[in-house]
Design a protein around this motif. Structure first.
Motif, short mmCIF file in Angstrom:
data_model
loop_
_atom_site.label_atom_id
_atom_site.label_comp_id
_atom_site.label_asym_id
_atom_site.label_seq_id
_atom_site.Cartn_x
_atom_site.Cartn_y
_atom_site.Cartn_z
N ILE A 15 0.86 -1.17 0.00
CA ILE A 15 0.00 0.00 0.00
C ILE A 15 0.90 1.22 0.00
O ILE A 15 1.66 1.45 0.95
CB ILE A 15 -0.94 0.01 1.22
CG1 ILE A 15 -1.82 -1.25 1.23
CG2 ILE A 15 -1.81 1.27 1.22
CD1 ILE A 15 -2.70 -1.36 2.44
N ASN A 16 0.82 1.97 -1.08
CA ASN A 16 1.69 3.14 -1.27
C ASN A 16 3.16 2.77 -1.04
O ASN A 16 3.93 3.53 -0.43
CB ASN A 16 1.28 4.28 -0.34
CG ASN A 16 -0.05 4.90 -0.74
OD1 ASN A 16 -0.56 4.62 -1.82
ND2 ASN A 16 -0.60 5.74 0.12
N GLY A 17 3.53 1.59 -1.50
CA GLY A 17 4.91 1.14 -1.43
C GLY A 17 5.29 0.41 -0.17
O GLY A 17 6.37 -0.19 -0.09
N ASP A 18 4.45 0.42 0.87
CA ASP A 18 4.74 -0.28 2.12
C ASP A 18 4.11 -1.66 2.11
O ASP A 18 2.92 -1.82 1.79
CB ASP A 18 4.21 0.53 3.31
CG ASP A 18 4.91 1.88 3.43
OD1 ASP A 18 6.09 1.96 3.08
OD2 ASP A 18 4.25 2.85 3.87
N THR A 19 4.91 -2.66 2.48
CA THR A 19 4.44 -4.04 2.46
C THR A 19 3.47 -4.30 3.61
O THR A 19 3.70 -3.89 4.75
CB THR A 19 5.62 -5.01 2.57
OG1 THR A 19 6.50 -4.79 1.45
CG2 THR A 19 5.16 -6.46 2.56
N VAL A 20 2.38 -4.99 3.27
CA VAL A 20 1.39 -5.41 4.26
C VAL A 20 1.40 -6.93 4.31
O VAL A 20 1.38 -7.60 3.27
CB VAL A 20 -0.02 -4.90 3.89
CG1 VAL A 20 -1.06 -5.44 4.87
CG2 VAL A 20 -0.05 -3.39 3.86
N THR A 21 1.46 -7.47 5.52
CA THR A 21 1.48 -8.93 5.68
C THR A 21 0.07 -9.44 5.94
O THR A 21 -0.54 -9.11 6.96
CB THR A 21 2.40 -9.34 6.84
OG1 THR A 21 3.71 -8.82 6.60
CG2 THR A 21 2.45 -10.85 6.97
#
Length: 459
Positions: free
Chosen positions: A145-151
């Motif tokens: 999301i917007n370049g940040d990884t979500v697990t």
């Protein structure tokens, strides 16, 4: 693309070809194009031979199916490598997918939404919100999301943005599977915690409606989710207990000017107007309170001349109060229960002054008719121009003395006395005629008056 390297031993004849085969084979099969094997592309990398197989070279493979790809190398002497390079290949050209769900989000009409669109639709929030979904891809590599990884947890993912100030925020959700396929979703959220602004341009503070109808108008604006509704409440201030309220509302498509026309007010009195604007998310703002009036009734008025009349004189069957001067002291009492008395005048030119006792007093000089009669007009006005008039009539001023003449007197008086006589007249009538001895002021004689004539016998 499938790629690798191969090499022959130092004393060997060198690599000749690399074959690949899609499907099952039995035993130590010798690769050949006659048996359906295909040749890989070879490249020289230092002392090794590199080989590559493009998926397009594999022929028509079915989406979602698993295939074995066998790789064999042959040297120039015809020796064949062991069949230990089989690759299991899963065919996946479909981008990964996810459902989209949200909490504490609203659409452009202010309705709560739980299922979100993936087309970049705009949503609104006025408090902490979240969005997420369930991933249907079994071979997911990552979600960002917007370049940040979500697990994700058990194929479910969730984002709870931390918002510090109002504004519009775009969230780009990118899913990537192990085959490199990607899908992208755009979620746009306008965070709005501020109330819309609203102002009232009509009525102005202190305005009056004489016909019992009022039009309310004004302006509104909102930099967030947008204005959705305008409402008003009118309360009668002059009623001390349980005042009735007049209310109304309307939905508006956009900010700007708004208007409510011909609102009926039942009773005269002082009223308070409150106007509120509500945005799509329910944030509410109020305009400053406006007080106005419904006043169509003139003030109550009673007035009189405070001077004492000399007497009452009857003329043409009318009784006149007779005064000695055309200057009169006026006293009036005036009241108005709605907007209040703004002033009291006499004969239009003289303003009466209000005293500590609440009465209005002043002095007026009246214009007299030739016969000495006059009248005085008292006018009381309220704040909105409603007037009450009282005319004090049957006033008469006696400013001219009687006319007297001696018509008969003796040339030589006798000790036995003598008689004087004459005529007398006055516009208001003669009350009496008195004769005084100029040689003896103590002697005064009352004459007999009748029919415009007088007479007196002196001794």
């Amino acid at each position: 693309t499938i790629k690798g390297t191969c090499a022959d031993n130092e004393s060997g004849s060198g690599i000749d070809s690399v074959y690949y085969y899609v499907g099952d084979i039995t035993g130590k099969e010798t690769p050949s194009t006659e048996k359906g094997w295909l040749l890989a592309n070879l490249t020289k990398v230092d002392d090794e031979i590199g080989w590559t197989v493009s998926l397009t070279d594999l022929g028509s493979l079915t989406e979602g199916e698993t295939y074995k790809v066998h790789i064999k190398a042959t040297d120039k002497a015809g020796n064949i490598s062991e069949d230990n390079s089989a690759i299991t290949l899963y065919i996946d050209s479909t981008p990964p997918a996810t459902t989209l769900e949200g909490t504490a989000l609203f659409d452009s009409t202010g309705n709560p939404v739980s299922e979100l669109n993936s087309d970049g639709s705009a949503y609104y929030a006025k408090e902490s919100f979240s969005f997420g979904g369930t991933i249907t891809e079994v071979n997911l590599e990552s979600i960002k999301i917007n370049g940040d990884t979500v697990t994700p947890a058990e194929n479910k993912w969730k984002s709870e943005p931390k918002i510090e100030k109002d504004g519009t925020y775009t969230y780009k959700v990118v899913l990537t599977d192990k085959a490199g396929n990607q899908s992208e979703y755009s979620i746009i959220v306008t965070y709005d915690t501020k109330s819309p602004s609203v102002s009232v341009t009509s009525p102005a503070a202190g305005d009056n409606t004489k016909d019992g109808k009022i039009t309310i108008s004004g302006n509104t604006s909102d930099i967030g989710s947008g204005v959705k509704k305008i409402s008003y409440t009118i309360t009668e201030v002059s009623v001390s207990e349980n005042p009735a309220a007049i209310t109304g509302e309307k939905e508006i498509a956009e900010a700007g000017e708004w208007k409510f026309e011909n609102i009926e007010i039942a009773n005269e009195g002082k009223y308070s107007l409150t106007v509120k604007a509500q945005d799509v998310l329910g944030n509410s703002g109020s305009a400053p309170e406006v007080e106005f009036y419904y006043d169509k009734t003139p003030p109550s008025l009673s007035a009189n001349i405070s001077d004492t009349a000399l007497f009452t004189y009857t003329k043409d069957e009318k009784n006149y109060s007779v005064y000695s001067s055309a200057t009169f002291n006026i006293e009036a009492k005036a009241s108005d229960t709605v907007s209040g008395v703004s002033g009291v005048t006499a004969n239009s030119t003289t303003a009466l002054q209000k005293g500590e006792d609440g009465s209005y007093k002043g002095t007026v000089v009246a214009s007299l008719k030739p016969d000495g009669t006059t009248s005085i007009s008292i006018v009381a006005s309220d704040k909105y121009g409603n007037t009450a008039t009282q005319t004090i009539e049957n006033i008469m001023v006696d400013v001219a003395p009687p006319s007297l003449a001696i018509s008969s007197y003796p040339e030589n008086a006798t000790k036995d006395g003598f008689t004087l006589s004459g005529t007398v007249s006055d516009n208001l009538g003669v009350e009496s005629v008195a004769v005084t001895d100029s040689l003896d002021s103590a002697k005064s004689y009352e004459a007999t008056v009748s029919g415009g004539k007088w007479s007196v016998t002196l001794k």
